[in-house]
Write a protein that holds these residues in place. Sequence first.
Motif, mmCIF file in Angstrom:
data_model
loop_
_atom_site.group_PDB
_atom_site.id
_atom_site.type_symbol
_atom_site.label_atom_id
_atom_site.label_comp_id
_atom_site.label_asym_id
_atom_site.label_seq_id
_atom_site.Cartn_x
_atom_site.Cartn_y
_atom_site.Cartn_z
ATOM 1 N N LYS A 1 -25.661 1.494 12.165
ATOM 2 C CA LYS A 1 -24.967 2.730 11.789
ATOM 3 C C LYS A 1 -23.486 2.639 12.119
ATOM 4 N N SER A 2 -23.187 2.093 13.289
ATOM 5 C CA SER A 2 -21.797 1.941 13.702
ATOM 6 C C SER A 2 -21.052 0.957 12.792
ATOM 7 N N LEU A 3 -21.706 -0.155 12.463
ATOM 8 C CA LEU A 3 -21.092 -1.143 11.585
ATOM 9 C C LEU A 3 -20.828 -0.554 10.205
ATOM 10 N N ARG A 4 -21.808 0.131 9.659
ATOM 11 C CA ARG A 4 -21.671 0.712 8.321
ATOM 12 C C ARG A 4 -20.514 1.708 8.270
ATOM 13 N N GLU A 5 -20.423 2.539 9.301
ATOM 14 C CA GLU A 5 -19.345 3.528 9.334
ATOM 15 C C GLU A 5 -17.986 2.846 9.426
ATOM 16 N N SER A 6 -17.897 1.821 10.258
ATOM 17 C CA SER A 6 -16.623 1.118 10.424
ATOM 18 C C SER A 6 -16.198 0.425 9.139
ATOM 19 N N TYR A 7 -17.130 -0.306 8.520
ATOM 20 C CA TYR A 7 -16.778 -1.039 7.309
ATOM 21 C C TYR A 7 -16.539 -0.098 6.130
ATOM 22 N N GLN A 8 -17.231 1.006 6.088
ATOM 23 C CA GLN A 8 -16.974 1.974 5.016
ATOM 24 C C GLN A 8 -15.567 2.551 5.160
ATOM 25 N N SER A 9 -15.148 2.832 6.387
ATOM 26 C CA SER A 9 -13.809 3.355 6.619
ATOM 27 C C SER A 9 -12.751 2.322 6.228
ATOM 28 N N LYS A 10 -12.997 1.063 6.569
ATOM 29 C CA LYS A 10 -12.061 -0.007 6.203
ATOM 30 C C LYS A 10 -12.004 -0.183 4.693
ATOM 31 N N CYS A 11 -13.158 -0.099 4.050
ATOM 32 C CA CYS A 11 -13.217 -0.243 2.599
ATOM 33 C C CYS A 11 -12.437 0.886 1.928
ATOM 34 N N SER A 12 -12.585 2.102 2.444
ATOM 35 C CA SER A 12 -11.843 3.241 1.890
ATOM 36 C C SER A 12 -10.347 3.042 2.051
ATOM 37 N N ALA A 13 -9.935 2.504 3.206
ATOM 38 C CA ALA A 13 -8.516 2.224 3.426
ATOM 39 C C ALA A 13 -8.009 1.202 2.415
ATOM 40 N N LEU A 14 -8.836 0.188 2.156
ATOM 41 C CA LEU A 14 -8.455 -0.861 1.202
ATOM 42 C C LEU A 14 -8.320 -0.301 -0.206
ATOM 43 N N THR A 15 -9.348 0.398 -0.677
ATOM 44 C CA THR A 15 -9.323 0.874 -2.067
ATOM 45 C C THR A 15 -8.246 1.938 -2.278
ATOM 46 N N SER A 16 -8.014 2.788 -1.278
ATOM 47 C CA SER A 16 -6.943 3.779 -1.393
ATOM 48 C C SER A 16 -5.588 3.100 -1.472
ATOM 49 N N ALA A 17 -5.401 2.057 -0.665
ATOM 50 C CA ALA A 17 -4.136 1.320 -0.681
ATOM 51 C C ALA A 17 -3.952 0.592 -2.009
ATOM 52 N N ILE A 18 -5.036 0.046 -2.554
ATOM 53 C CA ILE A 18 -4.960 -0.618 -3.856
ATOM 54 C C ILE A 18 -4.511 0.374 -4.927
ATOM 55 N N GLU A 19 -5.114 1.553 -4.916
ATOM 56 C CA GLU A 19 -4.752 2.582 -5.902
ATOM 57 C C GLU A 19 -3.274 2.952 -5.804
ATOM 58 N N GLU A 20 -2.761 2.953 -4.585
ATOM 59 C CA GLU A 20 -1.371 3.351 -4.372
ATOM 60 C C GLU A 20 -0.378 2.236 -4.684
ATOM 61 N N HIS A 21 -0.719 1.005 -4.334
ATOM 62 C CA HIS A 21 0.281 -0.064 -4.343
ATOM 63 C C HIS A 21 0.120 -1.113 -5.450
ATOM 64 N N PHE A 22 -1.053 -1.180 -6.098
ATOM 65 C CA PHE A 22 -1.227 -2.174 -7.161
ATOM 66 C C PHE A 22 -0.808 -1.568 -8.503
ATOM 67 N N PRO A 23 -0.236 -2.385 -9.374
ATOM 68 C CA PRO A 23 0.136 -1.885 -10.705
ATOM 69 C C PRO A 23 -1.089 -1.546 -11.550
ATOM 70 N N GLU A 24 -0.872 -0.729 -12.594
ATOM 71 C CA GLU A 24 -1.977 -0.247 -13.422
ATOM 72 C C GLU A 24 -2.732 -1.361 -14.125
ATOM 73 N N ALA A 25 -2.069 -2.476 -14.400
ATOM 74 C CA ALA A 25 -2.710 -3.578 -15.121
ATOM 75 C C ALA A 25 -3.826 -4.224 -14.317
ATOM 76 N N VAL A 26 -3.808 -4.045 -13.001
ATOM 77 C CA VAL A 26 -4.794 -4.663 -12.110
ATOM 78 C C VAL A 26 -6.066 -3.816 -12.077
ATOM 79 N N SER A 27 -7.227 -4.479 -12.069
ATOM 80 C CA SER A 27 -8.513 -3.779 -11.970
ATOM 81 C C SER A 27 -9.332 -4.358 -10.826
#
Length: 399
Positions: free
Chosen positions: A293-319
């Motif tokens: 449970k602890s691992l899942r919560e930690s990695y989910q939080s990290k994944c959210s940080a990654l995908t949010s940052a991608i949405e903010e900083h990667f150009p639209e052409a990237v998927s």
Amino acid sequence: MRVESFFSKTTRTALKNEPPGEWIAELPDDCIRLSSGYPAPELVPDELLKEAVIRLFEEERDLPLHYMGSPRVPKLREQIQERLACRGVYVLGEELLITSGACQAIDLIARTFIDAESVVALESPTYMEALEIFQNYTKDFMSIPVDEQGLETNLFEEALVDRKQKGLPLPKLLYVIPSFQNPTGTSLSLERRRHVLELASQYNFLIVEDDAYGELGFNEAPTSLKALDKEDRVLHVGSLSKVIAPGMRIGWVAGVSKWIKALAWFKKDLDHPFAQAVMASFLENTDYEKRLKSLRESYQSKCSALTSAIEEHFPEAVSWYVPEGGYFTWVKVPGVDTAKLLEKALIKGVSFVPGKYFFLNQADGMEYLRLSFSYANEEEIVEGIRKLGRVIKSELKNI
């Protein structure tokens, strides 16, 4: 004397492949590691493992240091059986082989079932180290594309029909990572899991299920292929590397007892009794579900940080794919050679793995890259994506 002349024919052929680990780039000391598919350092239970070692020596003295001395070694097998049962996989002791990590399990499977004339079906892209292993034994592969729902089983079926009509050899086994795949982070849908089992029955091949990330789902855990297997066609490979510690080298393979006996025939390392006894000592004093449970919560939080940052900083052409568990996400940068992109990214202090290393035909992966959210902390992840976004934007301007 020609040293090479003493190698077997199989070895001489295998040595023509790229060296193992060729994909690992030399990283600057201050580099943000979005390439590392390792557990986060703070999530490796070093203190608890130290306590497990002390407890082991206090209770067993020298026994864990002998070939077969520790009573905890067979206990580990029972503990893994219990974990598998929680996933709906019920196996007897003779249907389970403990290995030195998942890679030894995959290598034993390849050595036991594959020869130069065998066809191996693989996801495309797939885990690069499994690719390296299978290439040591055969050069005949079927590559099946992966989309957001995992292996495209309809395309696989079409390829099987085509091969049968043309009189070409059918695959002897399919290697697949159905849950939170490395490198794409995608998971095989339940419908496709059932379909691939039907294809295995119809076309008479085995399935090697690599379940390294199966317990790290952010939501409901996917149903294992082995749990759905009614014909005993699945060899289920697992590991504690992603949920406890990779350096302990605890993996396994579960399957038909005759297959397990054959795999054990070639496994002549007499196990690793000290590591296995330490792991058993650790597990008997650990609330495993609480840890997960602890691992899942930690990695989910990290994944959210990654995908949010991608949405903010990667150009639209990237998927990219948004994973629902595991360690990775898969990014497409159209028109950009990501191997060359990495050289520029490293100068800016961020790393990733170029997509080409996950394909049989490396040209197929030129525009892709794998990002890991498991190792770096959230602040580093956001900063790494910001840096990488700048590099990508610069490259896209030059196209």
